[in-house]
Write an enzyme that holds these catalytic residues in place. Structure first.
Site, PDB file in Angstrom:
ATOM      1  N   ASP A  82      -7.758   8.106   0.313  1.00  0.00           N
ATOM      2  CA  ASP A  82      -8.384   7.006   1.054  1.00  0.00           C
ATOM      3  C   ASP A  82      -8.248   7.194   2.569  1.00  0.00           C
ATOM      4  O   ASP A  82      -8.863   6.464   3.346  1.00  0.00           O
ATOM      5  CB  ASP A  82      -7.786   5.654   0.646  1.00  0.00           C
ATOM      6  N   ASN A 114      -5.914   4.488  -7.288  1.00  0.00           N
ATOM      7  CA  ASN A 114      -7.140   5.113  -6.799  1.00  0.00           C
ATOM      8  C   ASN A 114      -8.004   5.619  -7.955  1.00  0.00           C
ATOM      9  O   ASN A 114      -8.484   4.819  -8.726  1.00  0.00           O
ATOM     10  CB  ASN A 114      -6.854   6.188  -5.752  1.00  0.00           C
ATOM     11  N   ARG A 162       0.844  -1.196   0.000  1.00  0.00           N
ATOM     12  CA  ARG A 162       0.000   0.000   0.000  1.00  0.00           C
ATOM     13  C   ARG A 162       0.879   1.245   0.000  1.00  0.00           C
ATOM     14  O   ARG A 162       1.947   1.268   0.637  1.00  0.00           O
ATOM     15  CB  ARG A 162      -0.847  -0.035   1.273  1.00  0.00           C
ATOM     16  N   GLU A 222      -3.912   8.070  -3.752  1.00  0.00           N
ATOM     17  CA  GLU A 222      -4.395   7.174  -2.691  1.00  0.00           C
ATOM     18  C   GLU A 222      -4.498   7.887  -1.340  1.00  0.00           C
ATOM     19  O   GLU A 222      -5.159   7.395  -0.420  1.00  0.00           O
ATOM     20  CB  GLU A 222      -3.429   5.997  -2.584  1.00  0.00           C
ATOM     21  N   GLY A 260     -13.442  -1.645  -7.330  1.00  0.00           N
ATOM     22  CA  GLY A 260     -14.804  -1.165  -7.114  1.00  0.00           C
ATOM     23  C   GLY A 260     -14.996  -0.361  -5.847  1.00  0.00           C
ATOM     24  O   GLY A 260     -16.120  -0.253  -5.348  1.00  0.00           O
ATOM     25  N   GLY A 261     -13.900   0.192  -5.301  1.00  0.00           N
ATOM     26  CA  GLY A 261     -14.025   1.062  -4.135  1.00  0.00           C
ATOM     27  C   GLY A 261     -14.723   0.363  -2.991  1.00  0.00           C
ATOM     28  O   GLY A 261     -14.481  -0.815  -2.719  1.00  0.00           O
ATOM     29  N   THR A 268      -9.280   0.741 -10.355  1.00  0.00           N
ATOM     30  CA  THR A 268      -8.309  -0.150  -9.722  1.00  0.00           C
ATOM     31  C   THR A 268      -8.311  -1.395 -10.579  1.00  0.00           C
ATOM     32  O   THR A 268      -9.087  -1.490 -11.530  1.00  0.00           O
ATOM     33  CB  THR A 268      -8.766  -0.409  -8.259  1.00  0.00           C
TER      34      THR A 268
HETATM   35  O1  DON Z   1      -7.942   1.063  -1.737  1.00  0.00           O
HETATM   36  C1  DON Z   1      -9.114   1.321  -1.982  1.00  0.00           C
HETATM   37  O2  DON Z   1     -10.048   0.883  -1.346  1.00  0.00           O
HETATM   38  C2  DON Z   1      -9.430   2.192  -3.172  1.00  0.00           C
HETATM   39  N1  DON Z   1      -8.319   3.034  -3.489  1.00  0.00           N
HETATM   40  C3  DON Z   1      -9.790   1.303  -4.314  1.00  0.00           C
HETATM   41  C4  DON Z   1     -10.375   2.079  -5.435  1.00  0.00           C
HETATM   42  C5  DON Z   1     -11.123   1.212  -6.350  1.00  0.00           C
HETATM   43  O3  DON Z   1     -11.250   0.041  -6.220  1.00  0.00           O
HETATM   44  C6  DON Z   1     -11.797   1.867  -7.437  1.00  0.00           C
HETATM   45  N2  DON Z   1     -12.235   0.854  -8.395  1.00  0.00           N
HETATM   46  N3  DON Z   1     -13.034   0.805  -9.219  1.00  0.00           N
END
Ligand code: DON
Length: 581
Positions: A415, A393, A101, A412, A464-465, A373
């Site tokens: 987040d 991100n 990360r 990122e 997918g956040g 992502t």
């Molecule tokens: O680490 C995370 O939770 C986010 N940065 C992920 C972002 C993400 O999956 C967006 N995707 N479609």
């Protein structure tokens, strides 16, 4: 006002969770290889390396690095991610988790995004060098090759170098994701030069060449971690970030380490579930969701009763998010949150006859996660497997490319709970554990996961956040129910995240009858568009020896299975890359 109880975890339970070796005797092998990724070029790169005698971990280097080239909107050397590894050793199977990360620079503190008047500023948390954490992917590629691979880093990076030099064609997906970030991309000359044409999103089929990125990959191949975090590449990174007003220093790059963590692991529905620990919120949530579902009365999958159970568990589990942050910096009651007792308590508070309004449960954690992502899943003929979710991100990250390196920086940092007083209307200090801190890693939803028992191994994950975790849950339940891997990645999706207090669904995810029953229970249902997520999964049926792999029909990825005759006899064919660390 809801104040979560921080309880001291039972020491015994904690020790058991932290130190129990995740190993089991296991001798079968699939004798085939499978790669499922978000881009055909990356899937081909994985097979190329497996065909050359590489193992799953070499293939993971190759797939991840190639995705970094051909999906500049999803992941990259300027970003990071998580790798869940299944290592087939003679003595049995071991699971490892690589936390690559992004990390906050040392000069970033809790009020990093406040201006002189103490007002929170959103733009620098999303765009330009202030938004970027110190990248982790380059270090992860080196570590994977050195500690787990058969081949040299140089050999495994070659497909990505080739892709960067030969160029890749713009797709509709590129255009769609670029469209979200066009204004930010136009602000940066190097991003504009590389990824736009005449200041616009390029037409489908336009070739995107990345000669500088090829050079950066070569530097990594030649010098290992020092090739990126020290020397000329590092100097360019620092010069550009500092010229753009950012705060990165050489010490931040020198300090960057991949953290090898104990995966989250628990039993549910007759399977061992191996998933992502903090700073991912995913493993803890999966433990709540699966262990909670297990103790509820069995309902038919897809029915309103079953959906109600899942939604109510989702609501309760996402509320716990306010307790979570980087466990190297904040105390998190991990053992308690992972325990079957906690999941049972959650399940027992569910009323089968009506939805519980989220406001009755207490206040939420604010979180804002990006919209792009990538994920890949793969397995080699020996049974080594990788589930990796990688990110910069938002699409095209911070939209800031460092001249001379081809490295597009992540955003990122967003987040973190970037506004410590919260976007939360109640100004709850609930997400304090996820506030910005020097050297800290932001909370993530990325949840690469495996499920395993004597009969099968399932490897899955998705971007997918905040919806990642519920997508992985739905995929895992398909695996548990014995559904085919194609169904795990394509099934209609629904999601609840505590607040906003409605069920988010893909258009048509519920049939009218189920929808009507859920509404009668008090649920509000909100379609959120045609589809979301991009899941890539592999399934090994140990009883028949069959491998299956599938890529989400919502994306442009590809899953490919091959019999690999040469793999067992080939070993490392070149010396390992040398690192300065
Ligand atoms: O680490 C995370 O939770 C986010 N940065 C992920 C972002 C993400 O999956 C967006 N995707 N479609």
């Amino acid at each position: 006002m809801f104040r979560p109880q921080l309880q001291a975890p039972s020491l015994l339970l904690l020790c058991a969770l932290l130190f129990a070796p995740l190993a089991q005797a296991q001798t079968q092998t699939p004798d085939q290889q499978a790669v499922a990724s978000a881009h055909p070029a990356a899937t081909a790169a994985g097979h190329r390396i497996l065909d050359q005698g590489g193992n799953a971990f070499d293939a993971a280097v190759s797939v991840a690095a190639t995705l970094a080239v051909v999906e500049p909107y999803s992941s990259g050397l300027g970003g990071g991610g998580f790798f869940l590894l299944r290592q087939q050793r003679e003595a049995g199977v071991e699971y490892h988790f690589l936390d690559a990360r992004e990390t906050a620079p040392l000069a970033a503190d809790r009020d990093f995004y406040q201006d002189a008047e103490g007002q929170f500023q959103r733009d620098p948390a999303l765009n330009g060098p202030h938004a970027a954490g110190i990248p982790g992917l380059p270090a992860a590629l080196v570590l994977l090759a050195e500690e787990y691979g058969n081949l040299s880093l140089k050999q495994s990076l070659q497909p990505a170098i080739d892709a960067a030099e030969q160029g890749f064609g713009v797709t509709e997906r590129y255009r769609m994701l670029g469209g979200f970030r066009l204004e930010a991309m136009r602000r940066n000359a190097e991003t504009t030069r590389l990824f736009l044409r005449d200041g616009e999103i390029p037409a489908v089929g336009t070739l995107i060449h990345q000669a500088e990125l090829a050079e950066t990959l070569r530097a990594l191949a030649e010098r290992g971690q020092a090739g990126f975090y020290q020397g000329p590449v590092a100097k360019r990174l620092l010069d550009a970030v500092q010229a753009g007003g950012g705060v990165w220093q050489q010490v931040d790059l020198d300090n960057y380490r991949v953290v090898e963590r104990q995966p989250v692991s628990f039993n549910s529905f007759g399977m061992r579930v191996i998933s992502s620990p903090l700073p991912s919120a995913g493993g803890i949530a999966l433990a709540n969701l699966l262990q909670g579902l297990e103790v509820l009365p069995r309902a038919t999958p897809g029915s309103a009763a079953w959906t109600h159970q899942l939604v109510e568990l989702m609501r309760r589990s996402y509320r716990d998010r306010m307790l979570l942050g980087d466990s190297d910096f904040v105390e998190v009651p991990t053992a308690k949150l992972l325990s079957a007792e906690h999941a049972r308590a959650m399940a027992s508070s569910i009323d089968p006859r009506k939805a519980t309004p989220s406001t009755e449960l207490g206040e939420p954690a604010p979180f804002n996660e990006g919209t792009d992502t990538t994920h890949f899943s793969l397995i080699d003929s020996q049974g080594n497997a990788v589930a990796a979710t990688l990110s910069i991100n938002l699409p095209f990250g911070a939209a800031f490319t460092v001249p001379g390196t081809g490295v597009l920086l992540n955003n990122e940092m967003d987040d973190f709970a970037t506004d410590p007083t919260g976007e939360n209307a109640y100004q709850l200090a609930g997400s304090e554990p996820n506030s910005v801190g020097p050297g800290k890693r932001p909370l993530s939803s990325m949840t690469p996961t495996m499920l395993e028992n004597e009969e099968q191994l399932a490897v899955l994950g998705t971007p997918g956040g905040s919806r990642i975790i519920t997508m992985v849950l739905l995929g895992a339940l398909e695996a548990i129910e014995g559904e085919k891997v194609e169904s795990w990645v394509s099934r209609p999706r629904f999601h609840h995240q505590y607040l906003p207090d409605h069920i988010q669904i893909e258009d048509g995810a519920f049939n009218p009858e189920v929808q009507g029953e859920l509404e009668a229970l008090g649920h509000t249902i909100k379609p959120v568009g045609r589809d979301y997520g991009d899941m890539h999964a592999v399934h090994w049926n140990k009883q028949t020896g069959e491998l299956r792999a599938a890529s989400d029909p919502r994306g442009v990825g590809q899953a490919l299975i091959k019999r690999n005759a040469g793999q067992q006899t080939q070993r490392r064919s070149e010396p390992r890359a040398v690192t300065a660390d």
